[in-house]
Design a protein around this motif. Structure first.
Motif, PDB file in Angstrom:
ATOM      1  N   VAL A 231      14.169   7.862  23.601  1.00  0.00           N
ATOM      2  CA  VAL A 231      13.447   9.289  23.284  1.00  0.00           C
ATOM      3  C   VAL A 231      13.312   9.381  21.863  1.00  0.00           C
ATOM      4  O   VAL A 231      14.379   9.374  21.202  1.00  0.00           O
ATOM      5  N   THR A 232      12.271   9.883  21.508  1.00  0.00           N
ATOM      6  CA  THR A 232      11.860  10.321  20.084  1.00  0.00           C
ATOM      7  C   THR A 232      11.841  11.770  19.869  1.00  0.00           C
ATOM      8  O   THR A 232      11.506  12.314  20.818  1.00  0.00           O
ATOM      9  N   LEU A 233      11.916  12.247  18.746  1.00  0.00           N
ATOM     10  CA  LEU A 233      11.680  13.499  18.318  1.00  0.00           C
ATOM     11  C   LEU A 233      10.503  14.016  18.580  1.00  0.00           C
ATOM     12  O   LEU A 233      10.512  14.923  19.286  1.00  0.00           O
ATOM     13  N   GLU A 234       9.360  13.266  18.506  1.00  0.00           N
ATOM     14  CA  GLU A 234       7.843  13.784  19.087  1.00  0.00           C
ATOM     15  C   GLU A 234       8.009  14.000  20.258  1.00  0.00           C
ATOM     16  O   GLU A 234       7.148  14.789  20.969  1.00  0.00           O
ATOM     17  N   SER A 235       8.522  13.269  21.120  1.00  0.00           N
ATOM     18  CA  SER A 235       8.397  13.541  22.555  1.00  0.00           C
ATOM     19  C   SER A 235       9.206  14.844  23.177  1.00  0.00           C
ATOM     20  O   SER A 235       8.969  15.209  24.281  1.00  0.00           O
ATOM     21  N   ARG A 236      10.209  15.178  22.267  1.00  0.00           N
ATOM     22  CA  ARG A 236      10.848  16.353  22.734  1.00  0.00           C
ATOM     23  C   ARG A 236      10.357  17.584  22.259  1.00  0.00           C
ATOM     24  O   ARG A 236      10.778  18.679  22.683  1.00  0.00           O
ATOM     25  N   LEU A 237       9.597  17.443  21.173  1.00  0.00           N
ATOM     26  CA  LEU A 237       8.991  18.862  20.612  1.00  0.00           C
ATOM     27  C   LEU A 237       7.943  19.297  21.223  1.00  0.00           C
ATOM     28  O   LEU A 237       7.114  18.519  22.010  1.00  0.00           O
ATOM     29  N   PRO A 238       7.756  20.748  21.496  1.00  0.00           N
ATOM     30  CA  PRO A 238       6.653  21.298  22.073  1.00  0.00           C
ATOM     31  C   PRO A 238       5.325  21.172  21.526  1.00  0.00           C
ATOM     32  O   PRO A 238       5.361  20.916  20.278  1.00  0.00           O
ATOM     33  N   ALA A 239       4.456  20.984  22.466  1.00  0.00           N
ATOM     34  CA  ALA A 239       3.079  20.861  21.881  1.00  0.00           C
ATOM     35  C   ALA A 239       2.662  21.857  20.780  1.00  0.00           C
ATOM     36  O   ALA A 239       1.838  21.571  19.736  1.00  0.00           O
ATOM     37  N   CYS A 240       3.241  22.803  20.944  1.00  0.00           N
ATOM     38  CA  CYS A 240       2.833  24.070  19.854  1.00  0.00           C
ATOM     39  C   CYS A 240       3.841  25.209  19.867  1.00  0.00           C
ATOM     40  O   CYS A 240       4.249  25.530  20.889  1.00  0.00           O
ATOM     41  N   TYR A 241       4.250  25.426  18.604  1.00  0.00           N
ATOM     42  CA  TYR A 241       5.148  26.428  18.445  1.00  0.00           C
ATOM     43  C   TYR A 241       4.485  27.803  18.258  1.00  0.00           C
ATOM     44  O   TYR A 241       3.268  27.703  18.018  1.00  0.00           O
ATOM     45  N   LEU A 242       5.189  28.933  18.902  1.00  0.00           N
ATOM     46  CA  LEU A 242       4.359  30.144  18.904  1.00  0.00           C
ATOM     47  C   LEU A 242       4.808  30.883  17.270  1.00  0.00           C
ATOM     48  O   LEU A 242       5.794  30.921  16.709  1.00  0.00           O
ATOM     49  N   THR A 243       3.869  31.726  17.172  1.00  0.00           N
ATOM     50  CA  THR A 243       3.886  32.689  15.786  1.00  0.00           C
ATOM     51  C   THR A 243       4.440  33.816  16.260  1.00  0.00           C
ATOM     52  O   THR A 243       4.232  34.343  17.478  1.00  0.00           O
ATOM     53  N   PRO A 244       4.364  34.912  15.270  1.00  0.00           N
ATOM     54  CA  PRO A 244       4.960  36.124  15.588  1.00  0.00           C
ATOM     55  C   PRO A 244       3.630  36.809  15.999  1.00  0.00           C
ATOM     56  O   PRO A 244       3.726  37.653  17.150  1.00  0.00           O
ATOM     57  N   ASP A 245       2.193  36.551  15.783  1.00  0.00           N
ATOM     58  CA  ASP A 245       1.051  37.057  16.342  1.00  0.00           C
ATOM     59  C   ASP A 245       0.924  36.611  17.784  1.00  0.00           C
ATOM     60  O   ASP A 245       0.609  37.529  18.937  1.00  0.00           O
ATOM     61  N   ASP A 246       1.616  35.492  18.193  1.00  0.00           N
ATOM     62  CA  ASP A 246       1.341  34.719  19.596  1.00  0.00           C
ATOM     63  C   ASP A 246       2.373  35.791  20.504  1.00  0.00           C
ATOM     64  O   ASP A 246       1.900  36.176  21.586  1.00  0.00           O
ATOM     65  N   LEU A 247       3.540  36.105  19.982  1.00  0.00           N
ATOM     66  CA  LEU A 247       4.504  37.051  20.704  1.00  0.00           C
ATOM     67  C   LEU A 247       3.989  38.405  21.044  1.00  0.00           C
ATOM     68  O   LEU A 247       3.865  38.760  22.099  1.00  0.00           O
ATOM     69  N   VAL A 248       3.329  38.947  19.692  1.00  0.00           N
ATOM     70  CA  VAL A 248       2.410  40.158  19.916  1.00  0.00           C
ATOM     71  C   VAL A 248       1.474  40.174  21.140  1.00  0.00           C
ATOM     72  O   VAL A 248       1.650  41.161  21.912  1.00  0.00           O
ATOM     73  N   ASP A 249       0.736  39.124  21.170  1.00  0.00           N
ATOM     74  CA  ASP A 249      -0.315  38.839  22.469  1.00  0.00           C
ATOM     75  C   ASP A 249       0.471  38.786  23.519  1.00  0.00           C
ATOM     76  O   ASP A 249       0.172  39.433  24.512  1.00  0.00           O
ATOM     77  N   LEU A 250       1.472  37.868  23.693  1.00  0.00           N
ATOM     78  CA  LEU A 250       2.033  37.588  24.864  1.00  0.00           C
ATOM     79  C   LEU A 250       2.838  38.762  25.322  1.00  0.00           C
ATOM     80  O   LEU A 250       2.648  38.788  26.807  1.00  0.00           O
ATOM     81  N   PHE A 251       3.500  39.411  24.846  1.00  0.00           N
ATOM     82  CA  PHE A 251       4.257  40.767  25.383  1.00  0.00           C
ATOM     83  C   PHE A 251       3.478  42.119  25.267  1.00  0.00           C
ATOM     84  O   PHE A 251       4.184  43.085  25.354  1.00  0.00           O
ATOM     85  N   ASP A 252       2.373  41.908  24.589  1.00  0.00           N
ATOM     86  CA  ASP A 252       1.604  43.243  24.371  1.00  0.00           C
ATOM     87  C   ASP A 252       2.410  44.237  23.620  1.00  0.00           C
ATOM     88  O   ASP A 252       2.440  45.407  23.927  1.00  0.00           O
ATOM     89  N   LEU A 253       2.823  43.722  22.460  1.00  0.00           N
ATOM     90  CA  LEU A 253       3.519  44.484  21.489  1.00  0.00           C
ATOM     91  C   LEU A 253       2.542  45.348  20.585  1.00  0.00           C
ATOM     92  O   LEU A 253       1.581  44.945  20.231  1.00  0.00           O
ATOM     93  N   PRO A 254       3.339  46.571  20.041  1.00  0.00           N
ATOM     94  CA  PRO A 254       2.315  47.267  19.160  1.00  0.00           C
ATOM     95  C   PRO A 254       1.883  46.493  17.847  1.00  0.00           C
ATOM     96  O   PRO A 254       0.881  46.808  17.471  1.00  0.00           O
ATOM     97  N   SER A 255       2.695  45.950  17.228  1.00  0.00           N
ATOM     98  CA  SER A 255       2.464  45.315  16.047  1.00  0.00           C
ATOM     99  C   SER A 255       3.477  44.053  15.964  1.00  0.00           C
ATOM    100  O   SER A 255       4.603  44.124  16.553  1.00  0.00           O
ATOM    101  N   VAL A 256       2.866  43.178  14.743  1.00  0.00           N
ATOM    102  CA  VAL A 256       3.756  41.989  14.488  1.00  0.00           C
ATOM    103  C   VAL A 256       5.211  42.516  13.911  1.00  0.00           C
ATOM    104  O   VAL A 256       6.128  41.842  13.941  1.00  0.00           O
ATOM    105  N   GLU A 257       5.201  43.855  13.336  1.00  0.00           N
ATOM    106  CA  GLU A 257       6.482  44.265  12.907  1.00  0.00           C
ATOM    107  C   GLU A 257       7.544  44.489  13.744  1.00  0.00           C
ATOM    108  O   GLU A 257       8.737  44.330  13.450  1.00  0.00           O
TER     109      GLU A 257
END
Length: 69
Positions: free
Chosen positions: A2-28
């Protein structure tokens, strides 16, 4: 082997991604969670904040009392 690359997710989320995902009012909101230690676990890559999708899922499950998402 098992290599590190095989265990890492394809894409890490940004704060903006969480805003979109959870329909938050702002990145703050995401930064407030971080300051208060109430949101999903995040990490810094240089000056950029990122979230592992698995950590976000674990956080959501903890809010739901451990129920599967």
């Amino acid at each position: 082997m098992v290599t590190l690359e095989s265990r890492l997710p394809a894409c890490y989320l940004t704060p903006d991604d969480l805003v979109d995902l959870f329909d938050l009012p702002s990145v703050e909101t995401v930064y407030q969670w971080r300051r208060k230690h109430t949101g999903p676990r995040g990490f810094r890559v240089g000056r950029h904040l990122r979230f592992d999708p698995a950590d976000v899922r674990t956080w959501v499950e903890s809010l739901q009392g451990g129920a599967a998402v």
